[in-house]
Design an enzyme around this catalytic site. Structure first.
Site, PDB file in Angstrom:
ATOM      1  N   ASP A   1       0.696  -0.832  -0.146  1.00  0.00           N
ATOM      2  CA  ASP A   1      -0.281   0.040  -0.063  1.00  0.00           C
ATOM      3  C   ASP A   1       0.773   0.914   0.158  1.00  0.00           C
ATOM      4  OD1 ASP A   1      -3.429   0.907   0.758  1.00  0.00           O
ATOM      5  OD2 ASP A   1      -2.238   2.114   0.911  1.00  0.00           O
TER       6      ASP A   1
ATOM      7  N   ASN B   1      -5.538  -4.402  -7.118  1.00  0.00           N
ATOM      8  CA  ASN B   1      -6.770  -4.294  -6.387  1.00  0.00           C
ATOM      9  C   ASN B   1      -6.652  -2.285  -6.263  1.00  0.00           C
ATOM     10  OD1 ASN B   1      -9.672  -4.627  -4.230  1.00  0.00           O
ATOM     11  ND2 ASN B   1      -7.573  -3.564  -2.635  1.00  0.00           N
TER      12      ASN B   1
ATOM     13  N   LYS C   1     -10.723   0.627 -15.712  1.00  0.00           N
ATOM     14  CA  LYS C   1     -11.902  -0.110 -14.700  1.00  0.00           C
ATOM     15  C   LYS C   1     -11.969  -0.679 -16.160  1.00  0.00           C
ATOM     16  CE  LYS C   1     -11.773  -0.172 -10.771  1.00  0.00           C
ATOM     17  NZ  LYS C   1     -10.143  -0.659 -10.045  1.00  0.00           N
TER      18      LYS C   1
ATOM     19  N   ARG D   1     -13.956   3.986   2.075  1.00  0.00           N
ATOM     20  CA  ARG D   1     -13.502   5.169   1.611  1.00  0.00           C
ATOM     21  C   ARG D   1     -14.185   5.299   0.638  1.00  0.00           C
ATOM     22  NH1 ARG D   1      -7.968   6.225   1.825  1.00  0.00           N
ATOM     23  NH2 ARG D   1      -6.985   5.149  -0.273  1.00  0.00           N
TER      24      ARG D   1
ATOM     25  N   ASP E   1      -6.882 -28.133 -48.682  1.00  0.00           N
ATOM     26  CA  ASP E   1      -7.225 -27.333 -46.434  1.00  0.00           C
ATOM     27  C   ASP E   1      -5.883 -26.314 -47.243  1.00  0.00           C
ATOM     28  OD1 ASP E   1      -7.993 -25.947 -44.999  1.00  0.00           O
ATOM     29  OD2 ASP E   1      -7.908 -27.448 -43.474  1.00  0.00           O
TER      30      ASP E   1
ATOM     31  N   ASN F   1      -6.792 -23.229 -45.156  1.00  0.00           N
ATOM     32  CA  ASN F   1      -7.521 -22.382 -44.208  1.00  0.00           C
ATOM     33  C   ASN F   1      -5.710 -21.874 -43.441  1.00  0.00           C
ATOM     34  OD1 ASN F   1      -7.656 -21.559 -42.014  1.00  0.00           O
ATOM     35  ND2 ASN F   1      -9.960 -22.722 -41.611  1.00  0.00           N
TER      36      ASN F   1
ATOM     37  N   LEU G   1      -5.328 -21.225 -41.004  1.00  0.00           N
ATOM     38  CA  LEU G   1      -5.248 -21.833 -38.885  1.00  0.00           C
ATOM     39  C   LEU G   1      -3.503 -22.350 -39.208  1.00  0.00           C
ATOM     40  CD1 LEU G   1      -6.562 -21.880 -36.233  1.00  0.00           C
ATOM     41  CD2 LEU G   1      -7.457 -24.290 -37.473  1.00  0.00           C
ATOM     42  N   HIS G   2      -3.347 -23.027 -40.383  1.00  0.00           N
ATOM     43  CA  HIS G   2      -2.602 -23.599 -40.410  1.00  0.00           C
ATOM     44  C   HIS G   2      -1.139 -23.704 -40.773  1.00  0.00           C
ATOM     45  CE1 HIS G   2      -5.726 -26.954 -39.686  1.00  0.00           C
ATOM     46  NE2 HIS G   2      -6.479 -26.360 -40.476  1.00  0.00           N
TER      47      HIS G   2
ATOM     48  N   GLY H   1      -6.373 -31.887 -38.844  1.00  0.00           N
ATOM     49  CA  GLY H   1      -6.805 -32.991 -38.805  1.00  0.00           C
ATOM     50  C   GLY H   1      -6.723 -34.292 -39.617  1.00  0.00           C
TER      51      GLY H   1
HETATM   52  P1  NAI Z   1     -10.373   1.774  -0.658  1.00  0.00           P
HETATM   53  O1  NAI Z   1      -9.844   3.768  -1.826  1.00  0.00           O
HETATM   54  O2  NAI Z   1     -10.757   1.712   0.715  1.00  0.00           O
HETATM   55  O3  NAI Z   1      -8.479   1.227  -0.836  1.00  0.00           O
HETATM   56  C1  NAI Z   1      -7.595   1.705  -1.948  1.00  0.00           C
HETATM   57  C2  NAI Z   1      -6.575   1.241  -1.687  1.00  0.00           C
HETATM   58  O4  NAI Z   1      -5.788   1.362  -2.504  1.00  0.00           O
HETATM   59  C3  NAI Z   1      -5.940   2.300  -0.370  1.00  0.00           C
HETATM   60  O5  NAI Z   1      -5.396   1.766   0.885  1.00  0.00           O
HETATM   61  C4  NAI Z   1      -4.907   2.806  -1.256  1.00  0.00           C
HETATM   62  O6  NAI Z   1      -4.294   3.182   0.027  1.00  0.00           O
HETATM   63  C5  NAI Z   1      -4.105   1.723  -2.190  1.00  0.00           C
HETATM   64  N1  NAI Z   1      -3.627   2.694  -2.953  1.00  0.00           N
HETATM   65  C6  NAI Z   1      -3.954   3.357  -4.327  1.00  0.00           C
HETATM   66  N2  NAI Z   1      -3.067   4.162  -4.809  1.00  0.00           N
HETATM   67  C7  NAI Z   1      -2.497   3.126  -4.507  1.00  0.00           C
HETATM   68  C8  NAI Z   1      -0.728   2.715  -5.966  1.00  0.00           C
HETATM   69  N3  NAI Z   1      -0.460   3.667  -6.534  1.00  0.00           N
HETATM   70  N4  NAI Z   1      -0.167   2.173  -4.882  1.00  0.00           N
HETATM   71  C9  NAI Z   1      -0.716   0.795  -4.185  1.00  0.00           C
HETATM   72  N5  NAI Z   1      -1.639   1.583  -3.709  1.00  0.00           N
HETATM   73  C10 NAI Z   1      -2.381   2.516  -3.634  1.00  0.00           C
HETATM   74  O7  NAI Z   1     -11.039   1.827  -2.078  1.00  0.00           O
HETATM   75  P2  NAI Z   1     -11.538  -0.097  -2.368  1.00  0.00           P
HETATM   76  O8  NAI Z   1     -13.287   0.988  -1.887  1.00  0.00           O
HETATM   77  O9  NAI Z   1     -11.286  -0.708  -0.538  1.00  0.00           O
HETATM   78  O10 NAI Z   1     -11.622  -0.355  -3.522  1.00  0.00           O
HETATM   79  C11 NAI Z   1     -10.935  -1.550  -4.227  1.00  0.00           C
HETATM   80  C12 NAI Z   1     -10.731  -1.449  -5.446  1.00  0.00           C
HETATM   81  O11 NAI Z   1     -11.873  -1.725  -5.788  1.00  0.00           O
HETATM   82  C13 NAI Z   1     -10.415  -0.550  -6.137  1.00  0.00           C
HETATM   83  O12 NAI Z   1      -9.748  -1.130  -7.235  1.00  0.00           O
HETATM   84  C14 NAI Z   1     -11.707  -0.161  -6.470  1.00  0.00           C
HETATM   85  O13 NAI Z   1     -11.913   0.775  -7.274  1.00  0.00           O
HETATM   86  C15 NAI Z   1     -12.246  -1.190  -6.943  1.00  0.00           C
HETATM   87  N6  NAI Z   1     -14.435  -0.712  -6.632  1.00  0.00           N
HETATM   88  C16 NAI Z   1     -14.830  -0.437  -5.285  1.00  0.00           C
HETATM   89  C17 NAI Z   1     -15.704  -0.533  -4.796  1.00  0.00           C
HETATM   90  C18 NAI Z   1     -16.940  -0.391  -3.703  1.00  0.00           C
HETATM   91  O14 NAI Z   1     -17.909   0.068  -3.402  1.00  0.00           O
HETATM   92  N7  NAI Z   1     -15.869  -0.373  -3.058  1.00  0.00           N
HETATM   93  C19 NAI Z   1     -16.559  -0.582  -6.585  1.00  0.00           C
HETATM   94  C20 NAI Z   1     -16.149  -0.538  -7.633  1.00  0.00           C
HETATM   95  C21 NAI Z   1     -14.855  -1.239  -7.509  1.00  0.00           C
END
Ligand code: NAI
Length: 602
Positions: free
Chosen positions: A37, A96, A165, A196, A501, A503, A505-506, A524
């Site tokens: 993170d 993530n 995304k 958040r 043939d 094609n 693909l071959h 085949g």
């Molecule tokens: P969050 O804001 O709680 O967590 C995001 C995390 O990514 C934070 O810990 C932040 O420090 C870290 N981060 C940001 N930039 C970074 C970087 N350059 N390198 C390393 N870490 C970095 O967000 P949340 O809601 O937990 O989202 C997680 C993922 O899920 C995201 O990709 C978000 O787009 C996706 N998402 C979330 C939804 C939701 O309902 N919470 C809905 C749709 C998608």
């Protein structure tokens, strides 16, 4: 049984919201976790070590294994290095990390656009690319891309985020294809969870119920080594999980041969273009391009835009059955006969080669499997010309051939094709076509039956089986009575294609890649020729007149250069055979692509 992921080491782009839950859940199941993170704010500003450290402490306090990493996902190499240095391996990546910079479209600045793309799209690319070679080497990898409903459906004020995304999902689609042969599975999840990122847009009681712990189980399942899923997209939240896919209308051909295509043609067909009745669900780009190539072929052959399609409405067995194809002629000389023999592996290194390769030898003759050459061209012309939009599954093809007279070594043959039955297999239709081959004296010299599986053309209310179908028989369960192995040449497909043939693909790697293959595959019908030779050599003293009928079912592709092994069982005057790839030099590849033929000699 519980999932236990002890062999996994995992790396992930974050720690607070949902990421924290992934980290804890993986560690609880025994995985060693790199908790990455950057520790910045939600808009991509600042950085710190607190966020990662906190989760690592939490995991360690519970007896789990974790190390922190504070780099941005844009520096993917460093993240992967942390995994390798601490655990020696990298098995799973969960991409993530995320930030938001919401603005209505007109107000998006270059920085709003670029930062979002750098973290979500480029970050996922950098981390995944750094892990990829290690996964390939280990023949193991599980990758999760994290998308969002905003990308899938669009969301006001999130044009930058939506684009990035859906971008990660596009990347996952291709990685699933490229990773297939190395057991790397890549899936995309669109989570919905209180964090958040969501608490600014949702009421607090909803945020409460959408717990991050309702998302992690899907990610754990998808990254387990028992999970075969790859290239898929899921929505997950609040305890519910669903899978998404593409849907395509039957559509309409809006053009006729030699006429310009106009906007009016589009308008006239709009209802059909947009009507989702009987829609199909293409899953590969070959299904998409293949469909278009067939349509183009049909138009060029003069098929009209009013022609029937192979939708469940388009197949009309009453109309198709007993339909006679236009007869085709095939003129050949000893050159075609010799080229075919070379194409199926006859070589001057073998004892009996003169009778197959030298036109002046006393017993110059045609290898019986050659009968498919004129027959196949008749079938191809008949089918593709008759019905537009065909999507043939070559792995479900069956061929049955019977020989009534020794095959001439030159001359003109006429092939007459008839559709004898159309079967409804649900996921597709099977077209049974008989092709009879006549010599210049109008004597019938051979007969072939081709059973072709047309993907997506089923469910028209037809019957499932036919008394006209010539089915393959399974070999006895005992060990084979005889076996013969032969290595195909690396240029086998390049040579075989000259027999008809062509094609791409071959031969063309880019075309093979579109079909999901690493490199061009062997025909085949070429391995069919090899198997015929093996049986003929083992049980018929290489005497072509002893082969009366051949029946095969194709199963899996063979690559030029691989070794074909034909296992044989003799029961009376019938020989059963199975032909598989036997390539001891490349064990894993051959396990993946063995080939099977069922064979009767009557
Ligand atoms: P969050 O804001 O709680 O967590 C995001 C995390 O990514 C934070 O810990 C932040 O420090 C870290 N981060 C940001 N930039 C970074 C970087 N350059 N390198 C390393 N870490 C970095 O967000 P949340 O809601 O937990 O989202 C997680 C993922 O899920 C995201 O990709 C978000 O787009 C996706 N998402 C979330 C939804 C939701 O309902 N919470 C809905 C749709 C998608």
């Amino acid at each position: 049984a519980q999932f236990v992921s002890t062999k996994f080491i995992l790396i992930m782009g974050m720690t607070i919201g949902i990421g924290r839950d992934y980290a804890l859940a993986f560690a609880a199941r025994g995985a060693s976790v790199v908790v990455n993170d950057l520790g910045g704010d939600m808009k991509g500003g600042g950085r710190g070590t607190m966020a990662a450290d906190k989760v690592v402490e939490e995991i360690r306090a519970k007896g789990g294994k974790a190390v922190p990493n504070y780099d941005s996902v844009e520096e993917g190499e460093k993240l992967v290095q942390t995994a390798l240095e601490n655990f020696g391996r990298i098995d799973i990546v969960v991409n993530n990390a995320g930030i938001l910079r919401d603005r209505s479209f007109a107000r998006i600045s270059d920085q709003d656009w670029d930062l979002i793309h750098r973290v979500h799209l480029r970050g996922s690319f950098q981390v995944t690319r750094a892990a990829w070679p290690h996964m390939k080497k280990n023949k193991y990898g599980r990758i999760i891309m994290v998308t969002s409903a905003a990308g899938i459906y669009g969301n006001f004020g999130q044009a930058n985020y939506s684009a990035a995304k859906l971008g990660v999902h596009g990347m996952a689609n291709t990685l699933a294809i490229e990773g297939k042969k190395d057991n790397i599975k890549v899936n995309t999840v669109a989570p919905m969870a209180g964090s958040r990122m969501t608490e600014t847009v949702m009421p607090p009681d909803v945020v409460q119920t959408l717990k991050p712990e309702y998302v992690a189980p899907l990610v754990l399942y998808l990254t387990h080594d028992s999970c075969e899923e790859s290239g898929s997209l899921f929505e997950v939240g609040g305890g519910w999980i669903g899978k998404l896919r593409w849907e395509r209308t039957i559509g309409a051909t809006c053009r006729t041969k030699d006429k310009p295509m106009t906007p009016e043609d589009v308008r006239e067909n709009w209802d059909k273009i947009t009507d989702f009745t009987d829609a199909t669900h293409p899953t590969t780009s070959t299904e998409s391009t293949g469909h278009m190539l067939n349509v183009i072929q049909t138009i060029e052959k003069g098929g009209s835009k009013k022609q029937r399609s192979t939708s469940s409405r388009g197949i009309d067995p009453d109309q198709a059955i007993n339909q006679k194809m236009k007869p085709t002629t095939f003129t050949f000389t000893n050159k075609e006969v010799i080229l075919y023999a070379l194409g199926i592996g006859v070589s001057t290194q073998q004892e009996d080669y003169l009778k197959f390769l030298f036109e002046l030898s006393d017993d110059f003759c045609v290898i019986p499997s050659f009968a498919v050459i004129p027959g196949f061209s008749a079938m191809g012309d008949g089918l593709v010309g008759g019905i537009p939009g065909l999507n043939v599954d070559p792995t479900k093809m069956l061929i049955h051939g019977e020989l009534y007279k020794p095959f001439p070594t030159s001359g003109t043959l006429t092939s007459r094709g008839t559709i004898v039955d159309v079967l409804d297999k649900g996921s597709g239709a099977v077209i049974l076509m008989d092709v009879e081959i006549f010599n210049e004296k109008k004597e019938k010299i051979a007969y072939n039956q081709f059973s072709t599986f047309i993907v997506g053309a089923g469910k028209f209310g037809g019957k499932r089986s036919s008394d006209k179908a010539r089915n393959t028989a399974n070999p006895p369960s005992r060990a084979p009575d005889a076996s013969m192995s032969e290595k195909t040449s690396i240029d086998q497909a390049a040579l075989y294609r000259l027999s008809g043939d062509r094609n791409p693909l071959h031969i063309d790697p880019s075309f093979a890649a579109m079909g999901g293959f690493d490199k061009p595959i062997l025909h085949g019908l070429c391995s069919y020729g090899y198997a015929t030779r093996h049986v003929m050599k083992t049980y018929c003293d290489n005497d072509v007149s002893k082969i009366k009928a051949i029946k095969v079912r194709f199963a899996k592709p063979v690559l030029p250069g691989q070794t074909l092994q034909t296992d044989m069982w003799k029961e009376g005057s019938r020989v059963f055979f199975q032909c598989k790839v036997n390539n001891l030099l490349n064990l894993s590849q051959y396990l993946d692509s063995d080939k099977y033929h069922g064979y009767n000699r009557q």
